[in-house]
Structures are given as C-alpha cells and as structure tokens.
Design a protein around this motif. Structure first.
Motif, PDB file in Angstrom:
ATOM      1  N   LEU A 193      27.747  16.606  13.341  1.00 28.77           N
ATOM      2  CA  LEU A 193      28.565  17.811  13.278  1.00 28.77           C
ATOM      3  C   LEU A 193      29.788  17.595  14.163  1.00 28.77           C
ATOM      4  CD1 LEU A 193      25.805  20.566  13.686  1.00 28.77           C
ATOM      5  CD2 LEU A 193      26.696  19.603  11.554  1.00 28.77           C
ATOM      6  N   GLU A 194      30.906  18.240  13.814  1.00 26.66           N
ATOM      7  CA  GLU A 194      32.079  18.097  14.670  1.00 26.66           C
ATOM      8  C   GLU A 194      33.034  19.272  14.505  1.00 26.66           C
ATOM      9  OE1 GLU A 194      33.411  17.445  17.568  1.00 26.66           O
ATOM     10  OE2 GLU A 194      32.298  15.572  17.223  1.00 26.66           O
ATOM     11  N   ALA A 195      33.776  19.536  15.585  1.00 32.24           N
ATOM     12  CA  ALA A 195      34.760  20.611  15.615  1.00 32.24           C
ATOM     13  C   ALA A 195      36.129  20.067  15.218  1.00 32.24           C
ATOM     14  CB  ALA A 195      34.818  21.214  17.024  1.00 32.24           C
ATOM     15  N   PRO A 196      37.040  20.923  14.766  1.00 37.72           N
ATOM     16  CA  PRO A 196      38.335  20.439  14.272  1.00 37.72           C
ATOM     17  C   PRO A 196      39.177  19.714  15.315  1.00 37.72           C
ATOM     18  CG  PRO A 196      38.281  22.845  14.396  1.00 37.72           C
ATOM     19  CD  PRO A 196      36.878  22.375  14.563  1.00 37.72           C
ATOM     20  N   HIS A 197      39.129  20.127  16.576  1.00 38.72           N
ATOM     21  CA  HIS A 197      39.997  19.507  17.571  1.00 38.72           C
ATOM     22  C   HIS A 197      39.543  18.109  17.978  1.00 38.72           C
ATOM     23  CE1 HIS A 197      36.870  21.514  19.943  1.00 38.72           C
ATOM     24  NE2 HIS A 197      37.143  20.669  20.924  1.00 38.72           N
ATOM     25  N   ARG A 198      38.335  17.703  17.551  1.00 43.40           N
ATOM     26  CA  ARG A 198      37.865  16.350  17.876  1.00 43.40           C
ATOM     27  C   ARG A 198      37.670  15.470  16.643  1.00 43.40           C
ATOM     28  NH1 ARG A 198      34.389  19.063  21.700  1.00 43.40           N
ATOM     29  NH2 ARG A 198      32.717  18.980  20.167  1.00 43.40           N
ATOM     30  N   ILE A 199      37.852  16.011  15.449  1.00 41.05           N
ATOM     31  CA  ILE A 199      37.460  15.284  14.253  1.00 41.05           C
ATOM     32  C   ILE A 199      38.246  13.987  14.057  1.00 41.05           C
ATOM     33  CG2 ILE A 199      39.012  16.554  12.694  1.00 41.05           C
ATOM     34  CD1 ILE A 199      35.405  15.293  11.982  1.00 41.05           C
ATOM     35  N   GLU A 200      39.530  13.967  14.407  1.00 34.89           N
ATOM     36  CA  GLU A 200      40.312  12.741  14.218  1.00 34.89           C
ATOM     37  C   GLU A 200      39.847  11.643  15.176  1.00 34.89           C
ATOM     38  OE1 GLU A 200      44.663  13.562  12.703  1.00 34.89           O
ATOM     39  OE2 GLU A 200      44.182  15.002  14.294  1.00 34.89           O
ATOM     40  N   ALA A 201      39.533  12.004  16.415  1.00 34.93           N
ATOM     41  CA  ALA A 201      39.022  11.013  17.363  1.00 34.93           C
ATOM     42  C   ALA A 201      37.678  10.472  16.901  1.00 34.93           C
ATOM     43  CB  ALA A 201      38.896  11.634  18.752  1.00 34.93           C
ATOM     44  N   VAL A 202      36.815  11.348  16.359  1.00 34.70           N
ATOM     45  CA  VAL A 202      35.526  10.915  15.830  1.00 34.70           C
ATOM     46  C   VAL A 202      35.727   9.993  14.634  1.00 34.70           C
ATOM     47  CG1 VAL A 202      33.462  11.735  14.613  1.00 34.70           C
ATOM     48  CG2 VAL A 202      34.204  12.858  16.707  1.00 34.70           C
ATOM     49  N   ALA A 203      36.696  10.314  13.777  1.00 35.52           N
ATOM     50  CA  ALA A 203      36.978   9.476  12.608  1.00 35.52           C
ATOM     51  C   ALA A 203      37.394   8.070  13.030  1.00 35.52           C
ATOM     52  CB  ALA A 203      38.065  10.121  11.752  1.00 35.52           C
ATOM     53  N   ARG A 204      38.220   7.979  14.067  1.00 38.75           N
ATOM     54  CA  ARG A 204      38.636   6.656  14.548  1.00 38.75           C
ATOM     55  C   ARG A 204      37.460   5.872  15.104  1.00 38.75           C
ATOM     56  NH1 ARG A 204      43.103   9.806  16.287  1.00 38.75           N
ATOM     57  NH2 ARG A 204      42.226  10.005  18.386  1.00 38.75           N
ATOM     58  N   ALA A 205      36.567   6.548  15.800  1.00 40.46           N
ATOM     59  CA  ALA A 205      35.389   5.873  16.344  1.00 40.46           C
ATOM     60  C   ALA A 205      34.474   5.391  15.221  1.00 40.46           C
ATOM     61  CB  ALA A 205      34.637   6.812  17.281  1.00 40.46           C
ATOM     62  N   LEU A 206      34.268   6.227  14.213  1.00 41.71           N
ATOM     63  CA  LEU A 206      33.389   5.863  13.101  1.00 41.71           C
ATOM     64  C   LEU A 206      33.995   4.773  12.224  1.00 41.71           C
ATOM     65  CD1 LEU A 206      32.153   9.411  12.025  1.00 41.71           C
ATOM     66  CD2 LEU A 206      30.808   7.633  13.163  1.00 41.71           C
ATOM     67  N   ALA A 207      35.313   4.626  12.254  1.00 40.18           N
ATOM     68  CA  ALA A 207      35.975   3.611  11.430  1.00 40.18           C
ATOM     69  C   ALA A 207      35.509   2.201  11.763  1.00 40.18           C
ATOM     70  CB  ALA A 207      37.488   3.721  11.593  1.00 40.18           C
ATOM     71  N   THR A 208      34.992   2.002  12.967  1.00 40.34           N
ATOM     72  CA  THR A 208      34.501   0.677  13.361  1.00 40.34           C
ATOM     73  C   THR A 208      33.263   0.264  12.578  1.00 40.34           C
ATOM     74  OG1 THR A 208      33.152   1.614  15.155  1.00 40.34           O
ATOM     75  CG2 THR A 208      35.415   0.981  15.691  1.00 40.34           C
ATOM     76  N   LEU A 209      32.676   1.195  11.829  1.00 38.41           N
ATOM     77  CA  LEU A 209      31.487   0.872  11.032  1.00 38.41           C
ATOM     78  C   LEU A 209      31.849   0.248   9.690  1.00 38.41           C
ATOM     79  CD1 LEU A 209      29.306   4.019  11.797  1.00 38.41           C
ATOM     80  CD2 LEU A 209      29.336   1.807  12.965  1.00 38.41           C
ATOM     81  N   GLY A 210      33.139   0.051   9.452  1.00 34.75           N
ATOM     82  CA  GLY A 210      33.589  -0.740   8.312  1.00 34.75           C
ATOM     83  C   GLY A 210      33.296  -0.130   6.951  1.00 34.75           C
ATOM     84  N   GLU A 211      32.504  -0.852   6.154  1.00 31.26           N
ATOM     85  CA  GLU A 211      32.255  -0.462   4.765  1.00 31.26           C
ATOM     86  C   GLU A 211      31.110   0.536   4.606  1.00 31.26           C
ATOM     87  OE1 GLU A 211      34.182  -1.252   2.125  1.00 31.26           O
ATOM     88  OE2 GLU A 211      35.435  -1.996   3.762  1.00 31.26           O
ATOM     89  N   ARG A 212      30.458   0.897   5.670  1.00 27.68           N
ATOM     90  CA  ARG A 212      29.361   1.857   5.541  1.00 27.68           C
ATOM     91  C   ARG A 212      29.921   3.198   5.058  1.00 27.68           C
ATOM     92  NH1 ARG A 212      24.427   2.601   9.889  1.00 27.68           N
ATOM     93  NH2 ARG A 212      23.185   4.102   8.659  1.00 27.68           N
ATOM     94  N   ARG A 213      29.268   3.794   4.096  1.00 28.01           N
ATOM     95  CA  ARG A 213      29.775   5.010   3.476  1.00 28.01           C
ATOM     96  C   ARG A 213      29.529   6.240   4.357  1.00 28.01           C
ATOM     97  NH1 ARG A 213      33.171   3.801  -0.286  1.00 28.01           N
ATOM     98  NH2 ARG A 213      32.622   5.498  -1.703  1.00 28.01           N
ATOM     99  N   ILE A 214      30.484   7.161   4.324  1.00 32.42           N
ATOM    100  CA  ILE A 214      30.376   8.417   5.052  1.00 32.42           C
ATOM    101  C   ILE A 214      30.778   9.558   4.118  1.00 32.42           C
ATOM    102  CG2 ILE A 214      31.309   9.828   6.933  1.00 32.42           C
ATOM    103  CD1 ILE A 214      31.619   7.365   8.599  1.00 32.42           C
ATOM    104  N   THR A 215      29.948  10.584   4.061  1.00 31.18           N
ATOM    105  CA  THR A 215      30.300  11.791   3.328  1.00 31.18           C
ATOM    106  C   THR A 215      30.756  12.845   4.319  1.00 31.18           C
ATOM    107  OG1 THR A 215      28.814  11.386   1.454  1.00 31.18           O
ATOM    108  CG2 THR A 215      29.447  13.671   1.857  1.00 31.18           C
ATOM    109  N   VAL A 216      31.934  13.399   4.070  1.00 31.33           N
ATOM    110  CA  VAL A 216      32.519  14.434   4.918  1.00 31.33           C
ATOM    111  C   VAL A 216      32.391  15.772   4.209  1.00 31.33           C
ATOM    112  CG1 VAL A 216      34.598  15.228   6.116  1.00 31.33           C
ATOM    113  CG2 VAL A 216      34.199  12.774   5.779  1.00 31.33           C
TER     114      VAL A 216
END
Length: 318
Positions: A193-216
């Motif tokens: 779960l995430e709040a709007p003011h942190r979602i972009e920072a969380v997205a950058r952190a999760l980007a390190t997982l490469g090709e693993r799929r994420i549903t938003v």
C-alpha cells in the motif's frame, strides 16, 4: 469517497433491517466493521444494520465517520462517536473495554476498508480479547483483496495463489531500498500500500526489480479507478506518463516470480541429492523450496526415481 445522496440508501437501510434484523447481536461485543474503500455502494447490509444498532461507534476519525453515516441516512449524535486512532489506540481501548463490560454493543470502523489491515484496530481488538470480551467481525471491502482479484496472479507450481501482505514500505530511502531488496527474494506475490506523496519514490525503488511484473491499483472502486500491470523497471515511467497518475491512494501487487525454463532440470538435480539422504516427502519439500520447481511435479519425479532405482518407498516417507 463517491458521493451519493442519503435518500439513495433508504431502500438499502430497509433491506438491511429485513436481511439482518432477525440475527443475533450479543451485548458486550465489539463489532469490527469493514467500510467502503471508495464507492459508498460497497457497504454490506449487515454493516448498515449494525451501525444503526450499536450503542456507540469507535472510529479512526469521528468527522469522517459522521459524514459516512449521514451519507447512508444514519443519524448518530456526536457523543456516540468515540475517537480511537493510531495516536491514542492503547488508551482509548481501555475505555471501550469498560463500556463493553457494562453490556454495550460497540462498533469499530477505520476511515476505509477493513480495520486492522494497515489501519488502527488491531490493538483495540487485542485489548478486548485480553479482557475476555467478544469480537465479532463484519467482513467487507479491502484494497488488498480488491487488487489481488484484479491482478491475475499466475505462477507455476503450488505457489500460484499465495500472496504476502507487506503493507507500507519504510519512509526513509535507505530502509525502503533494503526492504525492496528483501522482497526480491520473495517468490510469492507481495501486496503493498502507498500514499500519493511517496508513490514516485516507491516506484523508483521497485524499478530495481527489473522485469518482475507489478500491478498498480489507483483510486480503487472510485470514479477514476485505474489498474495497470507493467514491468517493475517501467513503473516510474508509467507514473510520469499521466498527470493524474500520482494522485489518490495506491495498492500494488508484486507478481510471483515466474519459474525459470530450467527449473525442472535444476529441481530434479537437487531432488536426487536429497533423496540419497532423506525420505521422499522431506526431499520433495526441500527441493521445491530450494529450486522453486512445482512440488507436485517433484513428487512424481521422486516416485519415478525411486522406482527406477528399485527402492520404492511408501507415501508416508517411512
């Protein structure tokens, strides 16, 4: 929260009385009531009935809950709304316990969804149970199960339907990055779960997982609901592509790790090593955990290996 006039729920309140009124609602009980995560129509008939029946309503935010009740056409004086939130939950729980001991029925609602799931409520429930009093849950809306149901989580083997609820990631960048790296080792699906003011920072952190799929899932059940599945590496770009995509409340599902093409070969290699020392069931369980190969397939392979070796073993592994 979607806006609907109170008159819209007149028939629902009547239906709630008809459907739920004959049921037993014991006194001295805490009723944990799930409320909608966005769409007011997602309330249950039993929840509507209980919110009218109880002696008081403990809530995360009394103003929010009063607005919710009025939207349904339920009239409650402010004195019957008790503030029980993350900053006072331990102390306020004792006041609720005292009222339950006097035979009152009390409901608890968080601002949205199921109380106690990344929301206040767990400490209150624990205190009530510790006092020997009854807790009666009323199931309903949850962003966790809402998004899991829409994500299409499919993986090979026995873990296809399993998921882990991780809630909110740490707010500090270093701790958040460490948490994401730990999640990289989790083969099962993970709900965040995430709040709007942190979602972009969380997205950058999760980007390190490469090709693993994420549903938003953004603004789930609301008018501007949006659900999309992308590779983790593409997540920051997905948020940057739409002006409104960082607005609202978010749930995310990290999909399970896809089985590698050679999982079968690797699984059998590990299985053969373990079978030399262990019973079939133990060897199969450990081989599945080590290799990620499907347990059922490994079990069939183990029986074939035992048969080929002329060393059959019964199903108990004795």
């Amino acid at each position: 929260m979607a806006s609907l006039a109170p008159a819209s729920f007149g028939a629902a309140l009547a239906a709630a009385r008809d459907a739920s009124g004959a049921q037993h609602y014991p006194q001295g009980t805490l009723y944990v009531v799930a409320t909608p995560i966005g769409n007011l129509a997602d309330i249950t008939l039993r929840a509507l009935h209980v919110l009218q029946l109880v002696d008081a309503i403990a809530c995360e935010d009394t103003r929010h809950t009063q607005s919710l009740l009025r939207a349904y056409g339920i009239d409650r004086p402010n004195a019957q709304l008790l503030a029980v939130h993350q900053h006072n939950e331990a102390e306020a729980a004792q006041a609720v316990v005292a009222r339950l001991a006097q035979g009152e029925r009390i409901a608890y609602v968080s601002d949205a969804g199921t109380p106690g799931v990344s929301d206040p409520g767990a400490r209150l429930v624990a205190a009530v149970r510790a006092a020997g009093q009854r807790v009666l849950p009323l199931p309903g809306a949850s962003s966790v199960t809402t998004l899991v149901g829409a994500a299409g989580l499919v993986a090979a083997g026995d873990e296809s339907s399993a998921f882990v609820f991780a809630g909110f990631l740490p707010t500090k960048a270093g701790e958040r990055d460490a948490a994401v790296q730990a999640l990289a080792q989790e083969r099962r699906a993970v709900v965040l779960l995430e709040a709007p003011h942190r979602i972009e920072a969380v997205a950058r952190a999760l980007a390190t997982l490469g090709e693993r799929r994420i549903t938003v899932g953004r603004e789930l059940t609301k008018q501007f609901e949006e659900i999309a599945t992308v590779a983790a590496a593409e997540l920051p770009g997905w948020f940057a592509a739409g002006r409104d995509r960082t607005r609202g409340e978010f749930a995310l599902v990290l999909h399970p790790v896809a089985a590698a093409a050679d999982d079968g070969a690797e699984g059998e290699r590990v299985l053969r090593l373990l079978l030399a020392e262990l019973p079939v069931k133990t060897a199969v369980r450990l081989a599945a955990e080590i290799s990620g190969a499907p347990r059922n397939a490994l079990y069939e392979t183990a029986l074939r290996i035992r048969n080929d070796d002329g060393n059959e073993e019964d199903e108990s592994g004795a």
